[in-house]
Write an enzyme that holds these catalytic residues in place. Structure first.
Site, PDB file in Angstrom:
ATOM      1  N   LYS A  66     -12.035 -46.858  72.402  1.00 12.90           N
ATOM      2  CA  LYS A  66     -13.155 -46.846  71.458  1.00 12.90           C
ATOM      3  C   LYS A  66     -12.656 -47.119  70.043  1.00 12.90           C
ATOM      4  O   LYS A  66     -11.698 -46.488  69.583  1.00 12.90           O
ATOM      5  CB  LYS A  66     -13.838 -45.477  71.522  1.00 12.90           C
ATOM      6  CG  LYS A  66     -15.128 -45.444  70.765  1.00 12.90           C
ATOM      7  CD  LYS A  66     -15.790 -44.087  70.834  1.00 12.90           C
ATOM      8  CE  LYS A  66     -16.832 -43.997  69.757  1.00 12.90           C
ATOM      9  NZ  LYS A  66     -17.105 -42.646  69.341  1.00 12.90           N
TER      10      LYS A  66
ATOM     11  N   GLY B  74     -32.694 -70.899  85.393  1.00 10.96           N
ATOM     12  CA  GLY B  74     -31.955 -70.051  84.460  1.00 10.96           C
ATOM     13  C   GLY B  74     -32.921 -69.437  83.462  1.00 10.96           C
ATOM     14  O   GLY B  74     -33.331 -70.080  82.501  1.00 10.96           O
TER      15      GLY B  74
ATOM     16  N   ASP C  90     -24.302 -66.363  74.072  1.00 10.88           N
ATOM     17  CA  ASP C  90     -23.579 -67.625  73.824  1.00 10.88           C
ATOM     18  C   ASP C  90     -22.141 -67.370  73.381  1.00 10.88           C
ATOM     19  O   ASP C  90     -21.306 -68.250  73.469  1.00 10.88           O
ATOM     20  CB  ASP C  90     -24.307 -68.440  72.745  1.00 10.88           C
ATOM     21  CG  ASP C  90     -25.596 -69.043  73.282  1.00 10.88           C
ATOM     22  OD1 ASP C  90     -25.654 -69.316  74.497  1.00 10.88           O
ATOM     23  OD2 ASP C  90     -26.540 -69.238  72.488  1.00 10.88           O
TER      24      ASP C  90
ATOM     25  N   ILE D  78     -23.926 -71.475  81.888  1.00 11.53           N
ATOM     26  CA  ILE D  78     -24.168 -71.400  83.341  1.00 11.53           C
ATOM     27  C   ILE D  78     -25.096 -72.526  83.779  1.00 11.53           C
ATOM     28  O   ILE D  78     -24.853 -73.223  84.771  1.00 11.53           O
ATOM     29  CB  ILE D  78     -24.784 -70.027  83.705  1.00 11.53           C
ATOM     30  CG1 ILE D  78     -23.864 -68.903  83.221  1.00 11.53           C
ATOM     31  CG2 ILE D  78     -25.032 -69.926  85.201  1.00 11.53           C
ATOM     32  CD1 ILE D  78     -24.467 -67.517  83.308  1.00 11.53           C
TER      33      ILE D  78
ATOM     34  N   ASN E 130     -28.963 -58.742  73.633  1.00 13.82           N
ATOM     35  CA  ASN E 130     -30.183 -59.267  73.001  1.00 13.82           C
ATOM     36  C   ASN E 130     -31.404 -58.560  73.565  1.00 13.82           C
ATOM     37  O   ASN E 130     -31.296 -57.684  74.426  1.00 13.82           O
ATOM     38  CB  ASN E 130     -30.261 -60.785  73.207  1.00 13.82           C
ATOM     39  CG  ASN E 130     -30.257 -61.140  74.678  1.00 13.82           C
ATOM     40  OD1 ASN E 130     -31.164 -60.785  75.408  1.00 13.82           O
ATOM     41  ND2 ASN E 130     -29.196 -61.820  75.122  1.00 13.82           N
TER      42      ASN E 130
HETATM   43  N1  CTP Z   1     -27.949 -70.462  79.477  1.00 17.42           N
HETATM   44  C1  CTP Z   1     -26.977 -70.304  80.425  1.00 17.42           C
HETATM   45  N2  CTP Z   1     -25.713 -69.928  80.078  1.00 17.42           N
HETATM   46  C2  CTP Z   1     -25.387 -69.730  78.782  1.00 17.42           C
HETATM   47  C3  CTP Z   1     -26.389 -69.882  77.788  1.00 17.42           C
HETATM   48  C4  CTP Z   1     -27.651 -70.237  78.176  1.00 17.42           C
HETATM   49  O1  CTP Z   1     -27.265 -70.487  81.624  1.00 17.42           O
HETATM   50  N3  CTP Z   1     -24.154 -69.355  78.478  1.00 17.42           N
HETATM   51  C5  CTP Z   1     -29.293 -70.910  79.882  1.00 17.42           C
HETATM   52  C6  CTP Z   1     -30.402 -69.911  79.727  1.00 17.42           C
HETATM   53  O2  CTP Z   1     -30.568 -69.137  80.906  1.00 17.42           O
HETATM   54  C7  CTP Z   1     -31.602 -70.812  79.463  1.00 17.42           C
HETATM   55  C8  CTP Z   1     -31.006 -71.940  78.663  1.00 17.42           C
HETATM   56  O3  CTP Z   1     -29.642 -71.976  79.039  1.00 17.42           O
HETATM   57  O4  CTP Z   1     -32.115 -71.356  80.656  1.00 17.42           O
HETATM   58  C9  CTP Z   1     -31.091 -71.733  77.195  1.00 17.42           C
HETATM   59  O5  CTP Z   1     -30.386 -72.776  76.605  1.00 17.42           O
HETATM   60  P1  CTP Z   1     -29.443 -72.564  75.351  1.00 17.42           P
HETATM   61  O6  CTP Z   1     -29.082 -73.914  74.838  1.00 17.42           O
HETATM   62  O7  CTP Z   1     -28.300 -71.693  75.624  1.00 17.42           O
HETATM   63  O8  CTP Z   1     -30.394 -71.835  74.453  1.00 17.42           O
HETATM   64  P2  CTP Z   1     -29.970 -71.033  73.289  1.00 17.42           P
HETATM   65  O9  CTP Z   1     -28.853 -70.086  73.588  1.00 17.42           O
HETATM   66  O10 CTP Z   1     -31.217 -70.443  72.809  1.00 17.42           O
HETATM   67  O11 CTP Z   1     -29.372 -72.211  72.402  1.00 17.42           O
HETATM   68  P3  CTP Z   1     -29.519 -72.262  70.897  1.00 17.42           P
HETATM   69  O12 CTP Z   1     -29.090 -70.910  70.492  1.00 17.42           O
HETATM   70  O13 CTP Z   1     -28.592 -73.333  70.466  1.00 17.42           O
HETATM   71  O14 CTP Z   1     -30.955 -72.603  70.673  1.00 17.42           O
END
Ligand code: CTP
Length: 410
Positions: free
Chosen positions: A289, A273, A279, A307, A210
Site C-alpha cells: 500500500k 465489445g 485505455d 481488445i 470508470n
Molecule cells: N475497447 C476495447 N479494448 C480497449 C479499449 C476499448 O475492447 N482497450 C472497446 C470498447 O469495449 C468499445 C470500444 O472499444 O467497444 C471503444 O473504443 P475506444 O476507441 O477505446 O473508445 P474510447 O476509449 O472511448 O476512445 P477515446 O477515448 O479515444 O474516445
C-alpha cells in the site's frame, strides 16, 4: 419435423380471464410436437377447471406445492429439471410481480425459480395495469434476466377497455414458442460480449476505473440469449446478477479481459465489445500500500491492448461490433472508430444528460458500412432487444453474401 418435437413444456396458467385461451394453447403446443405439463395457480382455477387442462394435456394438472401424492410422482424439482421451457400464459400482473421478485410462494413461482430453462411469459391484464409503473419495471427486470415477453396484443378487453393487455391468441403464442426453439433470430449462433468497467491496480487497495455499470452489456447478453444465441459474457466488476442462460466469466483488469476474450473469440460468431476498458494502466503497480507523503505524486501509465481491435484483426474474425461512448461529435468519432478498428458495426451513444454511463436509459446510433439506424431514447433492456435484431439481421445478411461469394469463387 416440427420445431417442438420432443420438447418438454411446462405451461403455467395464472388468474386471468384469458385462461380460457390456455385450453386451445395446450392443443396447439401438442400439435406442434411438444409434451405439455400444466401448473395452475389457485386463481387460475376460478377461470378454467384443472380437468379441462388435464384432458387436453394428457397429464395430471399440478396445483399445490405441498401435495404429497403429486410430489411422490414427480417432485417440483424434477418438474423444473424436466422443462425445456416454461411458458406462463396467461401471466397476470400479480404473477409477473412475484416472478420479478423471486418469490416461491406457490408451485408455479417455485418451479420458475428452481429451473434453468428459459421462461416465456404472455401477459394478460387490464390496459392500465399493463401500463402501470410497477408492471413496466417488473417486465424490465424480467427482460434483463433473460425472460422472453410475448405480447400482449392490442384490442378490446374483457373489462370493456381498449388498448394493450390482451393475451396473444393460442396459435400466435404456439408459433412464437416454436420460433424461439427453431428459427429464433440468433438460434445456434455463439455470441461473446464484454461488459462493465475494468480496474487497473495502483497498489493492493487502490485502482483506476470508470463509471460503467455494465447495464448495457448485461441487457445485450440477456437479449441475445432470449434471441436463441449461446452467450458468454466477459464481465468486469459490476453489481449485477448474471442473466439467465448466460455463461459469465468475471475479470478485473483490462489484461485479464483481453486474455479471456482472445481465448474465446476464435470460437464465436459475433463479438460485441460493450465494456468500458481502461485505455491506460499504471506501469508499476506497488506491491505494498502506497503511503501518504506531503508532495506531488506522479503515476506513469502505459496503454492497454485494444481488445476490440485485436478481435477484429483475427484472421477468422467474428462479426465484430464496437461501442463508442462520446460527449461530442458522436457520429463522426464513431465512424472513424468503425474504420480504424475495421469493425462490421459500431454503436454510438452520447453520454451525459441521464444517458449512457450508469444510467437506465440510452439512445443509440447504429452505423455500419453502407447503412445506419437511430434507436431513440429508451430503457437499456428495450434498446438491447432492438440492437440484437439489427445485429442479427446484418450478421445473417453478411454471412449469406460470404456463402454465395465463396460458392461463386469455388
Ligand atoms: N475497447 C476495447 N479494448 C480497449 C479499449 C476499448 O475492447 N482497450 C472497446 C470498447 O469495449 C468499445 C470500444 O472499444 O467497444 C471503444 O473504443 P475506444 O476507441 O477505446 O473508445 P474510447 O476509449 O472511448 O476512445 P477515446 O477515448 O479515444 O474516445
Amino acid at each position: 419435423m416440427s420445431t417442438l418435437t420432443d420438447k418438454h413444456i411446462v405451461l403455467g396458467v395464472t388468474g386471468s380471464i384469458a385462461a380460457y385461451k390456455s385450453a386451445e394453447l395446450v392443443r396447439r403446443l401438442r400439435e406442434a410436437g411438444a409434451t405439455v405439463r400444466v401448473i395452475m395457480t389457485a386463481a387460475a382455477t376460478a377461470f378454467i377447471t384443472p380437468l379441462t387442462l388435464q384432458a387436453l394435456s394428457g397429464h395430471p394438472v399440478r396445483q399445490k406445492l405441498m401435495d404429497p401424492e403429486a410430489e411422490a410422482a414427480m417432485s417440483h424439482i424434477e418438474l423444473a429439471r424436466w422443462a425445456d421451457a416454461i411458458l406462463v400464459a396467461p401471466a397476470s400482473a400479480d404473477f409477473l410481480a412475484r416472478l420479478a421478485h423471486g418469490l416461491a410462494d406457490d408451485l408455479l413461482a417455485t418451479v420458475c425459480l428452481a429451473s434453468q430453462a428459459p421462461i416465456l411469459v404472455a401477459p394478460a391484464m387490464n390496459r392500465v395495469m399493463w401500463e402501470s409503473a410497477a408492471t413496466v419495471e417488473n417486465c424490465a427486470t424480467l427482460r434483463r434476466r433473460g425472460a422472453v415477453i410475448l405480447g400482449p396484443g392490442e384490442g378490446e378487453q374483457a373489462c370493456g377497455e381498449l388498448g394493450f393487455g390482451r393475451m396473444l391468441d393460442a396459435d400466435v403464442l404456439a408459433a412464437q414458442v416454436a420460433t424461439y426453439f427453431g428459427d429464433a433470430e440468433l438460434g445456434g449462433v455463439r455470441v461473446l460480449i464484454t461488459a462493465g468497467p475494468t480496474r487497473e491496480a495502483l497498489d493492493p487497495v487502490r485502482y483506476l476505473s470508470n463509471r460503467s455499470s455494465g447495464k448495457m452489456g448485461y441487457a445485450l447478453a440477456a437479449a441475445a440469449a432470449a434471441a436463441g444465441a449461446s452467450v458468454t459474457l466477459v464481465s468486469g466488476p459490476v453489481n449485477l446478477p448474471a442473466p439467465r442462460a448466460v455463461d459469465r466469466i468475471e475479470v478485473q483488469s483490462a489484461e485479464q479481459m483481453f486474455n479471456a476474450v482472445m481465448a474465446l473469440a476464435p470460437e464465436c460468431d459475433i463479438f460485441v465489445g460493450v465494456a468500458a476498458v481502461a485505455d491506460y494502466r499504471p506501469v508499476h503497480p506497488a506491491a505494498n500500500k502506497l503511503k501518504k507523503k506531503n508532495e506531488e505524486m506522479h503515476i506513469v501509465l502505459e496503454p492497454t491492448a485494444d481488445i476490440l481491435a485485436a478481435v477484429a484483426a483475427l484472421s477468422q474474425a467474428p462479426f465484430t461490433v464496437g461501442f463508442a461512448a462520446e460527449t461530442d461529435h458522436v457520429s463522426a468519432y464513431a465512424r472513424s472508430k468503425l474504420r480504424d478498428k475495421r469493425l462490421r458495426m459500431i454503436v454510438a451513444n452520447r453520454v451525459g444528460e441521464g444517458l449512457g454511463f450508469d444510467a437506465d436509459d440510452n439512445a443509440l446510433e447504429v452505423i455500419w458500412d453502407g447503412g445506419e439506424q437511430q434507436l431513440a431514447r429508451a430503457p437499456k433492456s428495450r434498446l438491447a432487444e432492438d440492437l440484437i435484431s439489427i445485429i442479427a439481421e446484418r450478421y445473417h445478411a453478411e454471412s449469406s453474401t460470404e456463402d454465395s461469394g465463396s460458392a461463386h469463387r469455388a
